[in-house]
Design a protein around this motif. Structure first.
Motif, PDB file in Angstrom:
ATOM      1  N   MET A  85       6.064   7.809   4.120  1.00 56.30           N
ATOM      2  CA  MET A  85       5.141   7.186   5.065  1.00 56.30           C
ATOM      3  C   MET A  85       3.783   7.011   4.420  1.00 56.30           C
ATOM      4  SD  MET A  85       6.962   6.647   7.650  1.00 56.30           S
ATOM      5  CE  MET A  85       6.126   6.421   9.177  1.00 56.30           C
ATOM      6  N   PRO A  86       3.016   6.002   4.681  1.00 55.02           N
ATOM      7  CA  PRO A  86       3.250   4.881   5.585  1.00 55.02           C
ATOM      8  C   PRO A  86       3.935   3.691   4.914  1.00 55.02           C
ATOM      9  CG  PRO A  86       1.011   4.758   4.833  1.00 55.02           C
ATOM     10  CD  PRO A  86       1.636   5.984   4.180  1.00 55.02           C
ATOM     11  N   GLY A  87       4.244   3.817   3.595  1.00 57.24           N
ATOM     12  CA  GLY A  87       4.852   2.693   2.887  1.00 57.24           C
ATOM     13  C   GLY A  87       6.176   2.262   3.478  1.00 57.24           C
ATOM     14  N   GLY A  88       6.999   3.223   3.898  1.00 53.21           N
ATOM     15  CA  GLY A  88       8.288   2.890   4.492  1.00 53.21           C
ATOM     16  C   GLY A  88       8.147   2.134   5.791  1.00 53.21           C
ATOM     17  N   LEU A  89       7.174   2.520   6.590  1.00 58.89           N
ATOM     18  CA  LEU A  89       6.941   1.829   7.859  1.00 58.89           C
ATOM     19  C   LEU A  89       6.458   0.397   7.624  1.00 58.89           C
ATOM     20  CD1 LEU A  89       6.736   1.860  10.950  1.00 58.89           C
ATOM     21  CD2 LEU A  89       4.444   2.806  10.702  1.00 58.89           C
ATOM     22  N   GLN A 143      15.112  13.915  11.100  1.00 58.68           N
ATOM     23  CA  GLN A 143      16.320  13.150  11.405  1.00 58.68           C
ATOM     24  C   GLN A 143      16.013  11.674  11.614  1.00 58.68           C
ATOM     25  OE1 GLN A 143      19.178  14.623  10.974  1.00 58.68           O
ATOM     26  NE2 GLN A 143      20.240  12.692  11.276  1.00 58.68           N
ATOM     27  N   TRP A 144      14.829  11.328  12.098  1.00 56.63           N
ATOM     28  CA  TRP A 144      14.468   9.914  12.258  1.00 56.63           C
ATOM     29  C   TRP A 144      14.391   9.225  10.902  1.00 56.63           C
ATOM     30  CZ3 TRP A 144      15.436   7.896  16.620  1.00 56.63           C
ATOM     31  CH2 TRP A 144      15.229   8.598  17.800  1.00 56.63           C
ATOM     32  N   ALA A 145      13.908   9.910   9.894  1.00 59.05           N
ATOM     33  CA  ALA A 145      13.876   9.342   8.542  1.00 59.05           C
ATOM     34  C   ALA A 145      15.293   9.152   8.006  1.00 59.05           C
ATOM     35  CB  ALA A 145      13.068  10.233   7.616  1.00 59.05           C
ATOM     36  N   GLY A 199       7.115   8.584  12.578  1.00 61.75           N
ATOM     37  CA  GLY A 199       5.662   8.633  12.476  1.00 61.75           C
ATOM     38  C   GLY A 199       5.012   9.332  13.657  1.00 61.75           C
ATOM     39  N   GLN A 200       5.672   9.307  14.811  1.00 58.24           N
ATOM     40  CA  GLN A 200       5.108   9.952  15.996  1.00 58.24           C
ATOM     41  C   GLN A 200       5.556  11.401  16.169  1.00 58.24           C
ATOM     42  OE1 GLN A 200       6.103   7.366  19.243  1.00 58.24           O
ATOM     43  NE2 GLN A 200       4.548   5.860  18.700  1.00 58.24           N
ATOM     44  N   LEU A 202      13.213   0.164  11.653  1.00 60.47           N
ATOM     45  CA  LEU A 202      11.793   0.092  12.003  1.00 60.47           C
ATOM     46  C   LEU A 202      11.479   1.025  13.167  1.00 60.47           C
ATOM     47  CD1 LEU A 202       8.941  -1.146  11.945  1.00 60.47           C
ATOM     48  CD2 LEU A 202       9.831  -3.006  13.362  1.00 60.47           C
ATOM     49  N   LEU A 203      12.316   1.000  14.197  1.00 63.84           N
ATOM     50  CA  LEU A 203      12.079   1.879  15.346  1.00 63.84           C
ATOM     51  C   LEU A 203      12.233   3.354  14.962  1.00 63.84           C
ATOM     52  CD1 LEU A 203      13.898  -0.170  18.129  1.00 63.84           C
ATOM     53  CD2 LEU A 203      11.433  -0.012  17.680  1.00 63.84           C
TER      54      LEU A 203
END
Length: 141
Positions: free
Chosen positions: A110-114, A44-46, A38-39, A31-32
């Protein structure tokens, strides 16, 4: 002389507890990572989120097997093994859907994954809370 209660609480074993509680930080990390992606839109965050979800699914999958054994062997009057099992099952299935969502292109997830990460994290925390505090595996005979 001590007397034992008629219905003692039997907590999950150490391995079950470790597997159950270990999935929460992995789902939370995913989640983080989704929030960070997203920001910043750094790919790499994905990737981090995808790997964290995969690890959480492995741990929660084994915890789900332990929960199934507890469900089949528990006295249903002695606790809430059904609610615990169903909550953990829903968290695992939605976690799998979340893994499929994260398998898409990073921008397409995004945004479904979030949203799925938020839901799965909340469900995993609730399942862990119920599993570690209120699960009773049976009645002493």
């Amino acid at each position: 002389m001590t007397t034992l209660p008629a219905y003692p609480t039997v907590r999950p074993g150490p391995l079950h507890s470790m597997l159950l509680a270990g999935s929460v930080p992995l789902f939370l990390g995913a989640l983080l990572s989704d929030i960070a992606y997203g920001q910043t839109y750094q790919i790499q965050w994905a990737n981090f989120a995808s790997w964290l979800i995969a690890g959480a699914l492995v741990l929660s999958g084994f915890a789900l097997l332990f929960a199934l054994v507890n469900l089949l062997s528990a006295d249903h009057k002695a606790g809430r093994p059904t609610a615990y099992f169903l909550l953990l099952l829903v968290a695992w299935v939605l976690g799998l859907v979340n893994a499929f969502q994260h398998a898409k292109d990073a921008y397409a997830m995004m945004p479904g994954g979030l949203i799925l990460s938020v839901i799965v994290t909340v469900l995993a925390i609730a399942a862990t809370w119920i599993g570690l505090t209120n699960l009773r595996a049976g009645v002493a005979k």
